[in-house]
Design a protein around this motif. Structure first.
Motif, PDB file in Angstrom:
ATOM      1  N   THR A 145       5.597   0.682 -11.104  1.00  0.00           N
ATOM      2  CA  THR A 145       6.849   1.060 -11.768  1.00  0.00           C
ATOM      3  C   THR A 145       8.022   1.026 -10.799  1.00  0.00           C
ATOM      4  O   THR A 145       9.120   0.555 -11.138  1.00  0.00           O
ATOM      5  N   SER A 148       8.873  -2.628 -10.103  1.00  0.00           N
ATOM      6  CA  SER A 148       9.553  -3.225 -11.251  1.00  0.00           C
ATOM      7  C   SER A 148      11.002  -2.770 -11.336  1.00  0.00           C
ATOM      8  O   SER A 148      11.911  -3.580 -11.588  1.00  0.00           O
ATOM      9  N   ALA A 149      11.260  -1.490 -11.124  1.00  0.00           N
ATOM     10  CA  ALA A 149      12.635  -0.977 -11.196  1.00  0.00           C
ATOM     11  C   ALA A 149      13.512  -1.583 -10.110  1.00  0.00           C
ATOM     12  O   ALA A 149      14.662  -1.970 -10.365  1.00  0.00           O
ATOM     13  N   THR A 179      15.347   0.923 -13.820  1.00  0.00           N
ATOM     14  CA  THR A 179      14.461   2.046 -14.135  1.00  0.00           C
ATOM     15  C   THR A 179      14.206   2.142 -15.633  1.00  0.00           C
ATOM     16  O   THR A 179      13.085   2.414 -16.076  1.00  0.00           O
ATOM     17  N   SER A 182      11.852  -0.593 -16.708  1.00  0.00           N
ATOM     18  CA  SER A 182      10.509  -0.529 -16.113  1.00  0.00           C
ATOM     19  C   SER A 182       9.543   0.270 -16.977  1.00  0.00           C
ATOM     20  O   SER A 182       8.337   0.277 -16.705  1.00  0.00           O
ATOM     21  N   ALA A 217       8.733   6.508 -15.186  1.00  0.00           N
ATOM     22  CA  ALA A 217      10.051   5.920 -15.460  1.00  0.00           C
ATOM     23  C   ALA A 217      11.049   6.989 -15.895  1.00  0.00           C
ATOM     24  O   ALA A 217      12.228   6.960 -15.487  1.00  0.00           O
ATOM     25  N   THR A 372      12.983  -9.138 -16.337  1.00  0.00           N
ATOM     26  CA  THR A 372      11.865  -8.238 -16.643  1.00  0.00           C
ATOM     27  C   THR A 372      10.516  -8.942 -16.464  1.00  0.00           C
ATOM     28  O   THR A 372       9.547  -8.331 -16.006  1.00  0.00           O
ATOM     29  N   SER A 375       9.910  -9.137 -12.692  1.00  0.00           N
ATOM     30  CA  SER A 375       9.523  -7.828 -12.155  1.00  0.00           C
ATOM     31  C   SER A 375       8.100  -7.462 -12.552  1.00  0.00           C
ATOM     32  O   SER A 375       7.364  -6.855 -11.762  1.00  0.00           O
ATOM     33  N   ARG A 376       7.703  -7.826 -13.754  1.00  0.00           N
ATOM     34  CA  ARG A 376       6.332  -7.541 -14.183  1.00  0.00           C
ATOM     35  C   ARG A 376       5.336  -8.332 -13.348  1.00  0.00           C
ATOM     36  O   ARG A 376       4.278  -7.818 -12.973  1.00  0.00           O
TER      37      ARG A 376
END
Length: 642
Positions: A145, A148-149, A179, A182, A217, A372, A375-376
């Protein structure tokens, strides 16, 4: 002549520019006056009627999709598109009051829709294999998390620095958006997994990751929001303080939830609530909700408190409930969670067109959607390789299929990273000059992710060759039976193995690795032995010390030919003067076989046989009558004294 043409051209360009700027800025719709009191109830009923009608349509759609075995599309995707269609009609046909009622409200979501979903997740946390995959779940939930943020925040900040579409986000605003996005919400993925009955290991990893991911998150968002409210900018020097704040809020929320769960367990143990199943079920529903509200009022994380209160309640308080209350709470939590999830997707679809303050930047929406996905990828694949490398180092001879996260599971985890209502609710709390653009972008990204990733999940499962039709562990409805079949759970990242409590393995096999090398060093063997010893020690402490303190003592399963914890139904039937007052049609919970149309003589004969086989003990709390005096076995409810 030329001057006139030039003047007209300039005027036309100015008009076009003005129109484009007007379309790119928030639309200030005139505020409609509140309807008079005599019409307010009628208008509110009309708005709620729209939502309830859509919810009924979604449930009927789910019925036909499951009956006809349609796997190409899921009902949540159809719910979003149905909500979008209704929202588009409402935008051009009704007044602002109805649109304001049906538009997504973050207070309604956090106080009414989110608690049933989290309650059901925490209640079923023990029934999944999350504990056996705890290392992978916690790694993805906490470290993943944060990664990802940060990745989304940096990518959004880079786009803002280019000046395209005049975004104007600061670094703190970009990290705040990272954030928010995420927070994953793979409700659609898990629903498809339940229908397909995929591998329990993969289901438990995704289930556990999304439950803890939402909690992490939300706590991160609260930390950054407090920094933004204080008017401070994000700097590296603020990271230690943010980390301490995060740990403090998370730890205090966890302790509060566990404390209230333990309190409920003690109430169920020391009070004779089993005589009043409706009160039992009401307390099981209200105490976790109380933990959620109390945590929020103390500026902690309500979702963390609710999650761990429900898990504690399921581990201890649930064992002391009556059979009827156990069934009631289990099905009630599942029902409320399903209704809330379907309602949330309808809510999101309608809000896409009924929101009044919208700043739509299509290029930015596509850019953030791609961010996104990046980031994943950064949160799943590198961490999976790290977990597999550590596992390979500890178990060199283990097969590749025994890795904590295989390549197919990594791909499915990446595909399960769609965003949901939690992100929209968090975005609704952002104010300021960038608030409208952030809220609109997050809502569009959520709808796109659900439509793209959620709608193609069955095809991806088929392409990856993931096992389906696998029996799920602990899926029996009789929880008293499953509670008696406890197993020592391996919490390591190794393969899934369950050691029965009744088994008596050799002394060393209990503490040895399943892939112990003949030439393994004695240091590695000692480490493996101590790790296994710690896990079995925790299980033994919970079973032999904590559970006796927090749960009511159950009668032996060998007594009376069954392993039901209490035999209240037989006590109730002894009170009643007729069969219909005490036993439901087809009820076989305690050995009764009563069906519609059975004669009174046959029913009395069956009841007499069960009565004679019952041997009460002195410590049986269900042997006492209403007056507190034991009843004699000769006082048969149907045949009289013998």
């Amino acid at each position: 002549m030329n001057e006139a043409i030039a003047t007209s051209v300039d005027a036309g360009l100015s008009a076009v520019a003005t129109a484009l700027l007007t379309a790119a800025t928030p639309v200030e719709t005139p505020v409609e006056e509140e309807p008079p009191p005599e019409d307010e109830e009628r208008v509110s009923s009309q708005a709620l009627l729209i939502l309830v009608t859509l919810l009924i349509a979604a449930l009927l759609t789910s019925y036909y999709l499951q009956r006809w075995r349609i796997r190409t599309v899921h009902e949540t995707v159809l719910s979003i598109f149905a909500g979008m269609a209704v929202g588009l009609v409402l935008r051009f046909s009704t007044g602002s009051y109805i649109k304001r009622i049906v538009t997504f409200d973050h207070t309604v979501f956090f106080n009414m829709l989110l608690p049933p979903i989290i309650l059901n997740c925490g209640f079923n946390l023990q029934r999944t294999s999350v504990a056996r995959n705890a290392t992978a779940v916690l790694t993805f939930a906490f470290v993943g998390t944060v990664i990802s943020a940060v990745v989304i925040g940096l990518i959004v900040q880079a786009y803002s620095l280019t000046g395209i579409e005049n975004i104007g986000f600061s670094l703190l605003d970009s990290l705040l958006m990272g954030t928010i996005l995420s927070a994953t919400d793979p409700v659609t993925i898990l629903a498809v997994f339940e229908q397909l009955r995929v591998d329990p290991k993969l289901f438990s990893i995704i289930f556990g990751e999304t439950v803890f991911n939402d909690a992490v998150a939300i706590v991160l968002f609260a930390t950054l929001s407090s920094l933004r409210a204080a008017g401070r900018e994000f700097t590296l020097s603020a990271v230690p303080g943010m980390a301490l704040s995060f740990i403090g809020v998370f730890g205090a929320s966890l302790g509060l939830g566990v404390a209230l769960g333990v309190g409920l367990a003690l109430l169920c143990k020391h009070l004779q609530l089993y005589n009043y199943p409706s009160i039992e079920a009401a307390l099981a529903l209200l105490v976790p909700y109380q933990a959620y509200l109390l945590s929020n009022s103390l500026e902690l994380s309500g979702i963390v408190s609710l999650l761990f209160c429900a898990a504690t309640m399921r581990q201890y308080a649930y064992r002391s409930l009556s059979i009827r209350s156990q069934r009631t709470t289990r099905y009630l939590f599942h029902l409320l969670s399903g209704l809330a999830e379907n309602f949330v997707f309808i809510y999101l679809g309608i809000s896409l067109f009924t929101s009044t303050e919208t700043v739509f930047r299509p290029v930015f929406v596509v850019y953030v959607t791609v961010a996104t996905c990046i980031s994943r990828y950064a949160a799943i694949f590198p961490l999976s390789r790290l977990l597999n490398a550590i596992f390979k180092y500890r178990h060199p001879s283990a097969p590749s299929s025994a890795q904590p996260v295989t390549h197919e599971e990594q791909t499915m985890l990446f595909w399960a990273g769609l965003r949901g209502a939690v992100a929209v609710a968090l975005a609704s709390e952002v104010s300021g000059s960038s608030g409208a653009l952030l809220r609109t972008t997050v809502l569009c990204v959520v709808v796109l992710s659900v439509a793209i990733f959620g709608g193609t999940t069955p095809q991806v499962v088929h392409l990856l060759g993931i096992r389906t039709g696998v029996p799920q562990p602990d899926s029996s409805d009789d929880d008293s039976d499953s509670d008696d079949r406890r197993a020592i759970i391996d919490l390591s990242t190794g393969p899934q193995r369950r050691v029965s409590v009744d088994d008596t393995p050799p002394p060393l096999s209990r503490f040895s690795s399943p892939w112990s090398e003949p030439n393994e060093s004695w240091i590695s063997r000692i480490k493996t032995s101590f790790n296994s010893l710690d896990r079995s020690l925790i299980y033994d402490i919970d079973k032999h010390y904590i559970q006796p303190m927090l749960t009511r003592k159950k009668r032996s399963s060998s007594a009376a030919g069954g392993n039901q914890p209490y035999r209240r139904r037989r006590r109730h039937s002894r009170r009643s003067s007729s069969v219909g007052d005490s036993m439901e049609e087809g009820d076989q919970a305690d050995g009764y076989h009563v069906h519609a149309g059975s004669s009174l003589e046959a029913t009395a004969r069956a009841t007499n046989a069960t009565w004679n086989s019952y041997s009460p003990s002195e410590d049986d709390p269900n042997w006492e009558s209403d007056l507190g005096t034991p009843k004699r076995r000769s006082e048969h409810p149907l045949l009289g004294s013998r």
